[in-house]
Scaffold this active site. Sequence first.
Site, PDB file in Angstrom:
ATOM      1  N   HIS A 321       0.806  -1.217   0.000  1.00 57.81           N
ATOM      2  CA  HIS A 321       0.000   0.000   0.000  1.00 57.81           C
ATOM      3  C   HIS A 321       0.837   1.264   0.000  1.00 57.81           C
ATOM      4  O   HIS A 321       0.370   2.310  -0.460  1.00 57.81           O
ATOM      5  CB  HIS A 321      -0.932   0.012   1.227  1.00 57.81           C
ATOM      6  N   GLY A 322       2.036   1.213   0.518  1.00 61.36           N
ATOM      7  CA  GLY A 322       2.844   2.427   0.529  1.00 61.36           C
ATOM      8  C   GLY A 322       4.178   2.224   1.215  1.00 61.36           C
ATOM      9  O   GLY A 322       4.350   1.323   2.041  1.00 61.36           O
TER      10      GLY A 322
END
Length: 462
Positions: A321-322
């Site tokens: 996700h990041g």
Amino acid sequence: MVFSSQIFIFAFLPLFLGAYYLAPKRWRSLLILLASYVFYGWWKVEYLSVVLGISLISYIAANRALAAPTASARSWAVRIGVGLDLAVLGYFKYSYFLQDNMNSALSMLGVDPSPAVQIVLPIGISFLTFQSISYILDVARKDAPPARNLVDFLAFSALFPQLIAGPVLRYKDLSDQFSERTHSLALFAKGIRRFVIGLAMKLLIADTVSPMVDRMFALSSPTFAEAWLGALAYAIQLLFDFAGYSAMAIGLGLMIGFRFVENFDAPYTAKSVTEFWRRWHISLSNWLRDYLYVPLGGNRDGALRTYRNLMLTMVLGGLWHGANWTFVLWGAWHGLFLSIERLLGSKHRGAVWPRHTGWLISMTVVVIGWVMFRASSVEQALIMYAGMSGQTGFWISAETIYFNQPIEFAALLLGAGIAIYGPRIRQVRLPALAAVTPTMLLLVCTVVMQARTHSPFLYFQF
């Protein structure tokens, strides 16, 4: 260009649909490809080379693996293809994160590091990479047929309804649809309805709650009530933003005959964290299960390795996700509770928590996790957690009541009601209302679009 913009709804989409239905059948994949490149290039045309590059790498690698004369050659084709896809993703998404953490370590050792170089992340690269990897693996294993031709595969890779925020599609689920799919007025009308409902979820709920979330997370010392208000508001914002996008993507697919997988199934009604992940971002959950958890060993080698595999899968899913420690910790948080529930017997029965408290326990775990997911740093998350535990007072301040608008509270309550009681509401059949609702929602959304500034979807950053 985003779905919730006037230029998309009243210019791009009508022009594309008109051209699509006027075009001969044999040209429709090419038309989808060109339209998808225009849609993506509207943001940054130079990054089309990234989309095209990953697609070509995956197409060539899958073909080489399929034609390989030996198992060893097939394995190397898969490794090179997957490795190159991950290398592109790693460069754009994680190089700054690695440089920044390395610089921090060097500073602690007294070494003066060079400043980390910030790189603009191509929108949707995470979804594109996962889809490309699954194509290579499925074709190499002969679990999926290869694309009929390069145009079909490039159109699949760049398919604009889902390119930038999912759902995560697999070519084997769409291969037959690229060669033959159904078009009808009833299907088109169903697609419009799904799109408009998704648009309303985004504009009327998620975007309305968004300012409240920003204010609560910006507080230097949120109270118990303020911190929980911010956490719950973000839970509603994220659900309606992302589920709204997925609904729009599915609706757009139906308009041109594609049937995409459903991505959400009332996740906030789950009575366990395990059930939550069967209902939230379903396409990603299934991808992580099939291409990460199972290859790691799944639950085949005893309890301890099962817990390890769950933790690794969720930590890597968080990192997907990041590039931030907040996502790593968020993934570990969910991995921990998935392991606890497996220990309590989630593999063999649906409910693992006490009958009357399962929903409350599960949603508390999820909302606490969302704070780390939303926070810009671990430090900001800890500030929110301090507030949620009552360390900085309990009551909501007069300033918070003043600055948060009544319409924001109304949208929060409406969103919570739909999220929890939506499945029951859908069981009530009101044909007349069903026919009128999309038109009314579109009119309201149009007015809102004119009044508000540009608001991208939250999952664009992932």
